[in-house]
Every structure is written in structure tokens, then in C-alpha cells.
Design an enzyme around this catalytic site. Structure first.
Site, PDB file in Angstrom:
ATOM      1  N   GLU A   1     -15.636   8.562  -3.440  1.00 23.26           N
ATOM      2  CA  GLU A   1     -14.643   9.562  -3.827  1.00 23.26           C
ATOM      3  C   GLU A   1     -15.197  10.602  -4.794  1.00 23.26           C
ATOM      4  OE1 GLU A   1     -10.611   8.023  -4.235  1.00 23.26           O
ATOM      5  OE2 GLU A   1     -10.107   9.730  -5.508  1.00 23.26           O
TER       6      GLU A   1
ATOM      7  N   HIS B   1       0.156  11.121  -3.548  1.00 30.70           N
ATOM      8  CA  HIS B   1      -0.032   9.991  -4.467  1.00 30.70           C
ATOM      9  C   HIS B   1       0.042  10.367  -5.943  1.00 30.70           C
ATOM     10  CE1 HIS B   1      -0.979   7.789  -0.873  1.00 30.70           C
ATOM     11  NE2 HIS B   1      -1.177   6.671  -1.556  1.00 30.70           N
TER      12      HIS B   1
ATOM     13  N   GLU C   1       2.071   6.016   5.002  1.00 34.95           N
ATOM     14  CA  GLU C   1       0.619   6.272   4.925  1.00 34.95           C
ATOM     15  C   GLU C   1       0.099   6.790   6.276  1.00 34.95           C
ATOM     16  OE1 GLU C   1      -0.966   6.057   2.066  1.00 34.95           O
ATOM     17  OE2 GLU C   1       0.008   4.520   0.838  1.00 34.95           O
TER      18      GLU C   1
ATOM     19  N   ASN D   1      -5.396  10.963  -1.258  1.00 29.83           N
ATOM     20  CA  ASN D   1      -4.368  10.843  -2.300  1.00 29.83           C
ATOM     21  C   ASN D   1      -3.204  11.807  -2.085  1.00 29.83           C
ATOM     22  OD1 ASN D   1      -5.857   8.891  -3.623  1.00 29.83           O
ATOM     23  ND2 ASN D   1      -7.029  10.416  -4.770  1.00 29.83           N
TER      24      ASN D   1
ATOM     25  N   HIS E   1       2.506   8.035  -7.470  1.00 32.41           N
ATOM     26  CA  HIS E   1       2.148   7.031  -8.482  1.00 32.41           C
ATOM     27  C   HIS E   1       3.015   7.162  -9.722  1.00 32.41           C
ATOM     28  CE1 HIS E   1      -2.156   6.228  -6.826  1.00 32.41           C
ATOM     29  NE2 HIS E   1      -1.296   5.320  -6.407  1.00 32.41           N
TER      30      HIS E   1
ATOM     31  N   ARG F   1     -22.133 -12.821  -8.062  1.00 32.19           N
ATOM     32  CA  ARG F   1     -22.560 -11.420  -7.942  1.00 32.19           C
ATOM     33  C   ARG F   1     -22.358 -10.846  -6.548  1.00 32.19           C
ATOM     34  NH1 ARG F   1     -26.854 -13.452 -11.026  1.00 32.19           N
ATOM     35  NH2 ARG F   1     -26.533 -12.992 -13.229  1.00 32.19           N
TER      36      ARG F   1
ATOM     37  N   HIS G   1       5.530   1.186  -2.869  1.00 30.29           N
ATOM     38  CA  HIS G   1       4.459   2.187  -2.914  1.00 30.29           C
ATOM     39  C   HIS G   1       4.629   3.242  -1.806  1.00 30.29           C
ATOM     40  CE1 HIS G   1       0.497   3.948  -3.343  1.00 30.29           C
ATOM     41  NE2 HIS G   1       0.309   3.753  -2.060  1.00 30.29           N
TER      42      HIS G   1
ATOM     43  N   LYS H   1      -9.532   7.345   8.243  1.00 31.26           N
ATOM     44  CA  LYS H   1      -9.979   6.844   6.946  1.00 31.26           C
ATOM     45  C   LYS H   1     -11.463   6.477   7.010  1.00 31.26           C
ATOM     46  CE  LYS H   1      -9.167   4.076   2.931  1.00 31.26           C
ATOM     47  NZ  LYS H   1      -8.278   3.267   2.122  1.00 31.26           N
TER      48      LYS H   1
ATOM     49  N   ARG I   1     -12.854  12.273  -0.181  1.00 27.09           N
ATOM     50  CA  ARG I   1     -12.001  11.079  -0.140  1.00 27.09           C
ATOM     51  C   ARG I   1     -10.720  11.282  -0.945  1.00 27.09           C
ATOM     52  NH1 ARG I   1     -13.791   4.604  -0.376  1.00 27.09           N
ATOM     53  NH2 ARG I   1     -11.661   3.828  -0.170  1.00 27.09           N
TER      54      ARG I   1
ATOM     55  N   LYS J   1     -12.382  -0.362  -1.495  1.00 23.83           N
ATOM     56  CA  LYS J   1     -11.888  -0.315  -2.887  1.00 23.83           C
ATOM     57  C   LYS J   1     -11.186  -1.636  -3.179  1.00 23.83           C
ATOM     58  CE  LYS J   1     -10.991   4.582  -3.818  1.00 23.83           C
ATOM     59  NZ  LYS J   1      -9.927   5.554  -4.167  1.00 23.83           N
TER      60      LYS J   1
HETATM   61  N1  LIG Z   1      -7.795  -0.807  -1.845  1.00 24.07           N
HETATM   62  C1  LIG Z   1      -7.201   0.261  -1.390  1.00 24.07           C
HETATM   63  O1  LIG Z   1      -7.839   1.181  -0.875  1.00 24.07           O
HETATM   64  C2  LIG Z   1      -5.706   0.346  -1.479  1.00 24.07           C
HETATM   65  C3  LIG Z   1      -5.031   1.355  -0.793  1.00 24.07           C
HETATM   66  C4  LIG Z   1      -3.646   1.372  -0.847  1.00 24.07           C
HETATM   67  C5  LIG Z   1      -2.966   0.394  -1.554  1.00 24.07           C
HETATM   68  N2  LIG Z   1      -3.658  -0.575  -2.208  1.00 24.07           N
HETATM   69  C6  LIG Z   1      -2.957  -1.638  -2.943  1.00 24.07           C
HETATM   70  O2  LIG Z   1      -2.181  -2.365  -2.017  1.00 24.07           O
HETATM   71  C7  LIG Z   1      -1.100  -2.991  -2.696  1.00 24.07           C
HETATM   72  C8  LIG Z   1       0.154  -2.846  -1.888  1.00 24.07           C
HETATM   73  O3  LIG Z   1      -0.047  -3.468  -0.644  1.00 24.07           O
HETATM   74  P1  LIG Z   1       1.168  -3.993   0.243  1.00 24.07           P
HETATM   75  O4  LIG Z   1       2.190  -2.947   0.351  1.00 24.07           O
HETATM   76  O5  LIG Z   1       0.572  -4.563   1.476  1.00 24.07           O
HETATM   77  O6  LIG Z   1       1.798  -5.105  -0.701  1.00 24.07           O
HETATM   78  P2  LIG Z   1       1.761  -6.717  -0.712  1.00 24.07           P
HETATM   79  O7  LIG Z   1       0.420  -7.225  -0.442  1.00 24.07           O
HETATM   80  O8  LIG Z   1       2.405  -7.114  -1.980  1.00 24.07           O
HETATM   81  O9  LIG Z   1       2.731  -7.075   0.487  1.00 24.07           O
HETATM   82  C9  LIG Z   1       4.086  -6.732   0.421  1.00 24.07           C
HETATM   83  C10 LIG Z   1       4.998  -7.957   0.590  1.00 24.07           C
HETATM   84  O10 LIG Z   1       4.989  -8.340   1.949  1.00 24.07           O
HETATM   85  C11 LIG Z   1       4.694  -9.728   2.077  1.00 24.07           C
HETATM   86  N3  LIG Z   1       3.976  -9.875   3.350  1.00 24.07           N
HETATM   87  C12 LIG Z   1       2.701  -9.512   3.618  1.00 24.07           C
HETATM   88  N4  LIG Z   1       2.444  -9.667   4.919  1.00 24.07           N
HETATM   89  C13 LIG Z   1       3.570 -10.153   5.491  1.00 24.07           C
HETATM   90  C14 LIG Z   1       3.926 -10.495   6.820  1.00 24.07           C
HETATM   91  N5  LIG Z   1       3.081 -10.330   7.837  1.00 24.07           N
HETATM   92  N6  LIG Z   1       5.177 -10.970   7.027  1.00 24.07           N
HETATM   93  C15 LIG Z   1       6.067 -11.089   6.013  1.00 24.07           C
HETATM   94  N7  LIG Z   1       5.801 -10.758   4.747  1.00 24.07           N
HETATM   95  C16 LIG Z   1       4.560 -10.283   4.480  1.00 24.07           C
HETATM   96  C17 LIG Z   1       3.887 -10.070   0.852  1.00 24.07           C
HETATM   97  O11 LIG Z   1       3.970 -11.435   0.548  1.00 24.07           O
HETATM   98  C18 LIG Z   1       4.549  -9.182  -0.200  1.00 24.07           C
HETATM   99  O12 LIG Z   1       5.695  -9.832  -0.701  1.00 24.07           O
HETATM  100  C19 LIG Z   1      -1.012  -2.321  -4.059  1.00 24.07           C
HETATM  101  O13 LIG Z   1      -1.465  -3.207  -5.037  1.00 24.07           O
HETATM  102  C20 LIG Z   1      -1.964  -1.139  -3.943  1.00 24.07           C
HETATM  103  O14 LIG Z   1      -2.583  -0.813  -5.166  1.00 24.07           O
HETATM  104  C21 LIG Z   1      -5.003  -0.613  -2.173  1.00 24.07           C
HETATM  105 ZN   LIG Z   2      -1.071   4.746  -0.775  1.00 20.30          ZN
END
Ligand SMILES: NC(=O)c1ccc[n+]([C@@H]2O[C@H](COP(=O)([O-])OP(=O)(O)OC[C@H]3O[C@@H](n4cnc5c(N)ncnc54)[C@H](O)[C@@H]3O)[C@@H](O)[C@H]2O)c1
Ligand SMILES: [Zn+2]
Length: 376
Positions: free
Chosen positions: A245, A256, A194, A253, A260, A130, A274, A235, A249, A152
């Protein structure tokens, strides 16, 4: 605008959330301080590091030794790299591994990776026993400026992205900007979209600063720290005012809604990252704002110029197959935003640094705009 005086001084940004406030520590080489910071927060806690196979290769040894240096022994849980790990089967494996490691309340989970790991590990931490506390150690630019902050957490469902999740704030975010040196230029650029978004939402001076300093942000050094800290500050301030949100917040987006839809149309594949979809979405949101008479066309062109300058895509018509079918995009927008009686919510702009939430946008108007853009 100020930059830190010395490269080794971390910049600290606080996220103010009553009993759940935490710090974001930003700086080149800061990973080494992780163990001490965690030991100070939760003396004697057991630690489980959740990461992906790619990140482990680059940064696990340094993370483990930063913990060992503070007398912390850690367990490692590794999942495959990529969005597919935000799934029920992988979540189950991670939860099971946390229980096998006898993680209890008061222990600490570390999310070492990009947004995928942050979302997955954060959600596992939210539900195991939990709620376990967790620390974000973001390793992509996107994660350092966006996903690691704000609490999130989620996995994806067959009904869509991020549909199963929880709000669960970390107890610490440690962003070592040197970890980004191993990231591909394409991933770095995607995260940069971003950063641009923050300037466009609420800080025109920051956008102007980016126009003249973006190369230094890409190169590393104090400008990178400054851009990440400025993004986190924005942020953090928005999250502190509207954690769940209910209002403001939603400004985060910007770009987005279109983004998306494009990302989904491209099947969440490597074809469109993304952040690349966000760049296209920002360009569309600004063009749509021009169309609605909110902005002079020169402002939208200026935004496009900057995105294109760093190498981000801005022309949606450049994408072929499924992604450019307006019918499909409208379906995806509808799913994302839950159209009510043909009306949509959109983040639009009155200027650079002046975004707004427009409710009651007519779906037919969006469709006509997309038809026009896709034909260009
Ligand atoms: N929680 C939130 O508020 C929020 C906000 C925006 C996005 N997201 C989520 O984030 C995700 C996308 O995140 P992302 O773009 O970081 O993707 P990711 O975590 O998949 O990383 C992208 C790629 O880079 C590689 N990688 C990571 N760090 C590295 C490093 N230092 N050196 C070499 N390779 C590295 C990873 O293995 C992966 O292949 C999505 O699922 C999205 O929904 C969440
Ligand atoms: Zn984003």
C-alpha cells in the site's frame, strides 16, 4: 463477462507475488478438495484449524473430514466469535495452542472463518516460530471478497483497529461459496458492499452487471461465484502491483475513511457492521465527489440507488447518538488518516469505475460537508 460453465468447476484466481504467489479457489462445494490441495502443497504437514465458536458449529465437521479424506489429522483451536477476539489475550492463547500442538515451520495453519479469524490466525501464523504457512478458508462474503486476499493480518489495540499486525500472505485461499448459505442476510449484505466497491473503483461494466444480477448473487449459484471471482481478480491485481500500500492499494479504501469513522463512533458494535459503514462511506464519498465538482449528481444517486436496493444503509443522518456528531467524526477521521497540517487523503470518484486518490483535502471542507449531510 463470463460465468463458469458448470457449478462444480472452481474458478481459480492467481495472486502473482514473485516467490509467494498463491491461488484463490472459488466454487460451490469446493471445501471437499481442501485436504487434497493442502497435501499437494505441503505433503505430510501437520495442520491446526483456527476458527470461532459460531463457524465451528456450522462448518468444522465438513472441514475436518475434507482433511481426513486426504489423510491429514488436524488440531482444532476455537476462539469466541466477534471482533473482540482480535486482541492480545486471544492472540496469546492461539500462539500458545499452536506451540502446544507442536506446529513447526512447514506445517500449515488453517483460518476457518470470517475476517476476524483470517486476521487473527494469519497474524498468529506470521509470528509463531517467526512464520508458519497458512491457508485461508473464508466463511463470510466479506472474507471471500476482501480480507482473505492480500496478506494483511492484524489484531486491534486500545489505540485503534488493526494497529498490531504484519503482511503475511497465505499459501492458498479456498472459498467455498456454499459456506455462505448459513450466513445471516445482514452479514451477506454487508459483504456485498465490498463487491460494489470493486465495481466503483475500477470496473464500470462490473457495476452495471451487479445492478442487474445482484439478486442472483444473493440467491447463490454461478452469479455468486462470478461476483466473488471478479472481486478477487481486482484485489489480486492491485495487491500484485502494490503489496504494501505505497500507492494504488489505497484505492481499496473507497468508502472506508468515512466508514471507519462511523464504525468507530458506533463502538464497533452490532449496531453498524463494517460493510454497512462502508455503504454509508461510499455514499458519502460519492456525494463529496459531487460537491467537489468531480461528478454529476446523477452518478452519485445511481450508486445510492443500488446500495439501497439491496438493503444497505445510505443515509448517515439516520444514525442517532454519538455516530452523528460531526466533531467526533472529524476526530475519528483524523486518527484514521493522520491529518498533516489540516490536510487529509481521500478516495474520491470521477465516475463509476474511476476512483482516484485525492491528497491535500482540507479538513475544514470535509467538516462543512459532514455538517451539511448530517443535517439532511
Ligand atoms: N485483512 C484484510 O485485508 C481485511 C479486509 C477487510 C476486513 N478485515 C477485517 O475483517 C473483520 C470483519 O470480518 P467479517 O465481517 O467476516 O466478520 P467476522 O469474522 O466477525 O464474521 C461475522 C460473524 O459471522 C459469523 N460467521 C462467519 N462465517 C459464518 C457462516 N458461514 N455462517 C454463519 N455465521 C458465520 C462469525 O462467527 C461472526 O459472528 C474485521 O476485523 C476487519 O478489520 C480485514
Ligand atoms: Zn472493508
Amino acid at each position: 463477462m463470463t460465468v463458469p460453465l458448470r457449478v462444480n468447476d472452481p474458478v481459480i484466481v492467481d495472486v502473482a507475488l514473485a516467490g509467494r504467489s498463491y491461488s484463490i479457489v472459488i466454487g460451490r462445494g469446493q471445501l471437499i478438495s481442501l485436504g487434497q490441495r493442502m497435501a499437494a502443497l505441503r505433503p505430510g504437514a501437520k495442520v491446526a484449524i483456527i476458527s470461532d465458536e459460531t463457524v465451528v458449529k456450522h462448518h468444522f465437521a465438513a472441514t475436518e473430514s475434507a482433511l481426513a479424506g486426504a489423510g491429514i489429522r488436524s488440531t482444532r483451536i476455537t476462539v469466541p466469535a466477534g471482533e473482540k477476539s482480535k486482541s492480545f489475550p486471544v492472540l496469546e492463547q492461539v500462539c500458545d495452542a499452536l506451540l502446544t500442538a507442536r506446529m513447526e515451520r512447514g506445517d500449515l495453519v488453517v483460518a476457518l472463518g470470517g475476517g476476524v479469524i483470517g486476521d487473527l490466525a494469519g497474524f498468529a501464523a506470521a509470528i509463531v516460530r517467526r512464520g508458519l504457512d497458512y491457508v485461508q478458508v473464508p466463511t463470510t462474503l466479506l472474507a471471500q471478497v476482501d480480507s482473505s486476499v492480500g496478506g494483511k493480518t492484524a489484531i486491534d489495540s486500545r489505540h485503534g483497529k488493526n494497529l498490531i499486525g504484519a503482511f503475511h500472505q497465505p499459501v492458498l485461499v479456498l472459498s467455498d461459496t456454499a459456506l455462505l448459505d448459513t450466513l445471516s442476510i445482514r452479514e451477506f449484505r454487508a459483504g456485498y458492499a465490498e463487491i460494489v466497491k470493486y465495481g466503483l473503483i475500477a470496473d464500470a461494466d462490473f457495476f452495471v452487471w451487479l445492478e442487474s444480477h445482484w439478486q442472483e448473487v444473493f440467491a447463490g449459484g454461478p452469479a455468486r461465484e462470478h461476483a466473488i471471482a471478479a472481486s478477487c481478480r481486482m484485489k489480486a491485481a492491485i495487491v500484485a502491483r502494490d503489496e504494501r500500500e505505497l500507492g494504488e492499494r489505497a484505492l481499496l479504501n473507497l468508502g472506508h475513511t468515512f466508514g471507519h469513522a462511523l464504525e468507530a463512533a458506533a463502538g464497533f458494535s452490532g449496531r453498524l457492521l463494517h460493510g454497512e459503514a462502508v455503504a454509508l462511506g461510499i455514499a458519502l464519498a460519492f456525494a463529496f465527489s459531487v460537491k467537489r465538482g468531480l461528478l454529476p449528481v446523477g452518478t452519485a444517486e445511481r450508486v445510492e440507488r443500488h446500495l439501497a436496493m439491496v438493503g444497505l444503509p445510505i443515509k448517515v443522518s439516520g444514525f442517532t447518538d454519538g455516530a452523528t456528531d460531526p466533531e467526533r467524526l472529524m476526530d475519528l477521521i483524523a486518527q484514521d488518516k493522520k491529518v498533516k497540517h489540516g490536510k487529509l487523503n481521500f478516495i474520491l470518484a470521477r465516475g463509476i469505475g474511476a476512483s482516484l486518490i485525492a491528497s491535500n483535502v482540507d479538513a475544514a471542507e470535509v467538516r462543512a460537508f459532514l455538517d451539511e449531510k448530517l443535517a439532511q
